[in-house]
Design a protein around this motif. Structure first.
Motif, mmCIF file in Angstrom:
data_model
loop_
_atom_site.group_PDB
_atom_site.id
_atom_site.type_symbol
_atom_site.label_atom_id
_atom_site.label_comp_id
_atom_site.label_asym_id
_atom_site.label_seq_id
_atom_site.Cartn_x
_atom_site.Cartn_y
_atom_site.Cartn_z
ATOM 1 N N GLU A 182 30.384 40.293 38.633
ATOM 2 C CA GLU A 182 29.087 40.940 38.449
ATOM 3 C C GLU A 182 28.980 42.217 39.275
ATOM 4 N N ALA A 183 29.474 42.188 40.512
ATOM 5 C CA ALA A 183 29.405 43.378 41.364
ATOM 6 C C ALA A 183 30.274 44.494 40.805
ATOM 7 N N MET B 82 30.751 49.695 37.631
ATOM 8 C CA MET B 82 31.276 50.478 36.512
ATOM 9 C C MET B 82 30.145 51.020 35.636
ATOM 10 N N THR B 83 29.164 50.177 35.343
ATOM 11 C CA THR B 83 28.045 50.609 34.499
ATOM 12 C C THR B 83 27.254 51.715 35.183
ATOM 13 N N ARG C 205 31.465 43.598 31.880
ATOM 14 C CA ARG C 205 31.881 42.219 32.202
ATOM 15 C C ARG C 205 33.136 41.842 31.432
ATOM 16 N N ASP C 206 33.189 42.229 30.162
ATOM 17 C CA ASP C 206 34.381 41.948 29.363
ATOM 18 C C ASP C 206 35.613 42.631 29.965
ATOM 19 N N GLU C 207 35.412 43.827 30.501
ATOM 20 C CA GLU C 207 36.522 44.552 31.107
ATOM 21 C C GLU C 207 37.071 43.800 32.319
ATOM 22 N N VAL C 208 36.189 43.259 33.130
ATOM 23 C CA VAL C 208 36.654 42.483 34.285
ATOM 24 C C VAL C 208 37.405 41.243 33.821
ATOM 25 N N ASP C 209 36.912 40.601 32.784
ATOM 26 C CA ASP C 209 37.614 39.431 32.246
ATOM 27 C C ASP C 209 39.032 39.805 31.783
ATOM 28 N N ILE D 249 37.754 52.513 44.865
ATOM 29 C CA ILE D 249 37.720 52.037 46.252
ATOM 30 C C ILE D 249 37.372 50.553 46.300
ATOM 31 N N MET D 250 36.464 50.113 45.435
ATOM 32 C CA MET D 250 36.140 48.687 45.380
ATOM 33 C C MET D 250 37.366 47.866 44.988
ATOM 34 N N LEU D 251 38.148 48.354 44.036
ATOM 35 C CA LEU D 251 39.347 47.634 43.631
ATOM 36 C C LEU D 251 40.340 47.508 44.783
ATOM 37 N N ARG D 252 40.497 48.566 45.556
ATOM 38 C CA ARG D 252 41.403 48.482 46.707
ATOM 39 C C ARG D 252 40.952 47.374 47.659
#
Length: 460
Positions: A65-66, A71-72, A83-87, A168-171
């Motif tokens: 969710e975060a 991204m949005t 959400r689908d992208e994270v999945d 940066i969040m992904l890192r």
């Protein structure tokens, strides 16, 4: 050039955050640290690397969710699409963790011109530099980084400036999942600094997802330094509505295929080539379906189309559309900015599209569909293949077997969808031909793109 990046919410046009560019010296130091981390990582067994990659997927799922909200906020994706992208990202990690060690295992081969036997080993080559776009802020990063981490490489990221926060969040999430520090590094740099990264001797490969114009520049720069590249570039994907198409399926799928991800996807359906036998009915029904699309706030669960990611991108789209109309195309529906805050544009269909128009020749990265009339099925395939691009495409036909043969034997693209629209699948190769680039990701192919296929000869 500004020394700071400011991210803007495309739905509200409000500032989100600020990020200072790092210095050339700091960039060089980050590359050195990534290389040092790679040296240790490359010696770890593939099974250990796979375990951490599996943990990254689990961490992404826990923070869905975060990450989706970020991204949005940054690029205007519908929250459901985010959400689908994270999945999908989590699924890529799971696939890679489960299949990576087998894909990369040593292979014994018989020798035909020498005595003894041979062994082929896929070994990592070093630091891989990824230059990534904004339209899938997490997936684009996951797609190349997870494959290369599985292979044993280190990874650098220059993300599109408008989704710096997602990078940066992904890192942080990678490291939270157990990835060694500095092995995945985000470089907040400008284009001039990016060229210096490509030139750095410690960088062994470059992968870009972007426009064909950017591909020419990056490919030339890396090629001058004899560095391998993988280029996933733009496209003008054609969807063929053949004589025997089920128009219910064709219309529904065409709307989905044109507008998915706010119509800003390299493999969106963009050109719709319908034969004379079905052209009039298809166009009429396609127009009605596009008129019914609900445009709205991307955080609203009921919205079906959100804003474009940036104002300049909307302006470019309008310019391409207007030039096409000046050259004879007709606006069947849409064609205007929405009278509201944010970078919104109406779902639009152009008919009468012909060679020489941007709508025929170029990629429209936004909610404008080009409808083209073909004489028959053979002519439809010809028109599709006239494009300088060749990433994806689609075929609508009740004869699935015939459509499959057309797709395999005659459609000059890297991917084809039959009676459907889809995105990437972790177990299928992803990539294109012609001006859509070269190299493949997913399906095990991406794990080997930046490896050294090392031949070892064992004597009798």
């Amino acid at each position: 050039m500004s020394e700071r990046i400011t991210t803007i919410n495309p739905a509200t046009e409000e500032e989100i955050d600020h990020f200072d560019l790092i210095s050339d010296g700091d960039a060089e130091a980050a590359i050195q640290r990534c290389h040092d981390a790679f040296v240790l990582w490359s010696q770890r067994p593939a099974e250990e690397r796979a375990e951490i990659i599996g943990s990254i997927g689990e961490t992404l799922a826990k923070n869905k969710e975060a990450l989706a909200t970020k991204m949005t906020e940054e690029v205007g994706k519908l929250i459901g699409d985010s959400r689908d992208e994270v999945d999908l990202c989590a699924a890529i990690c799971k696939f890679t963790a489960e299949n990576g060690p087998e894909q990369l295992k040593e292979e014994e081969r018989p020798l035909f011109a020498n005595e003894g036997r041979g062994v082929v080993a896929h070994r990592p080559i070093g630091v891989i530099y990824g230059i990534q776009p904004w339209n899938f802020p997490s997936y684009q990063v996951i797609r190349y980084s997870i494959a290369n981490l599985m292979a044993g490489n280190g990874v650098l990221l220059k993300h599109a400036s408008n989704c710096t926060g997602t990078g940066i969040m992904l890192r942080h999430l990678y490291e939270e999942a157990g990835l060694p520090e500095d092995l995945f590094s985000v470089l907040v740099i400008d284009h001039d600094q990016s060229n210096k990264v490509i030139d750095n001797d410690l960088v062994r490969g470059v992968t870009l997802t972007g426009s064909d114009a950017a591909g020419h520049k990056i490919g030339e720069r890396a090629g001058a330094a004899l560095k391998k590249t993988v280029l996933e570039l733009g496209s003008n994907d054609a969807y063929l509505v053949l004589d025997d198409a089920d128009l219910d399926v064709a219309v529904k799928t065409s709307v989905q295929g044109r507008l998915y991800n706010n119509a800003q996807t390299c493999i969106n359906a963009k050109r719709f080539i319908a034969t004379e036998a079905v052209y009039d009915e298809f166009l009429e029904r396609f127009v009605e379906a596009m008129k019914a699309v609900k445009v709205g706030d991307p955080m609203d669960e009921d919205s079906e189309l959100g804003p474009m990611a940036r104002g300049d991108l909307r302006d470019k789209l309008i310019g391409q559309m207007e030039e096409s109309v000046e050259k004879g195309a007709r606006i069947e529906t849409g064609g205007k900015k929405l009278d509201r805050t944010g970078f919104y544009f109406e779902p639009t269909i152009l008919s009468g599209v012909a060679p020489g128009m941007p709508a025929y020749e170029d990629e429209f990265f936004g909610p404008v569909a080009s409808v083209i009339k073909a004489v028959d099925d053979v002519d439809a395939v010809r028109i599709a293949n006239e494009s300088r691009y060749g990433l994806g495409g689609g075929i609508f036909s009740r004869d699935e077997e015939r459509a499959k043969r057309i797709a395999i034997d005659h459609f000059d693209t890297g991917m084809v969808f039959i009676n459907s629209f889809g995105l990437a699948d972790p177990n299928m190769p992803f990539g294109g031909v012609k001006d859509s680039g070269y190299g493949r990701e997913h399906g095990g192919f991406g794990m080997k793109e930046f490896t050294n296929a090392k031949a070892v000869f064992l004597g009798a």
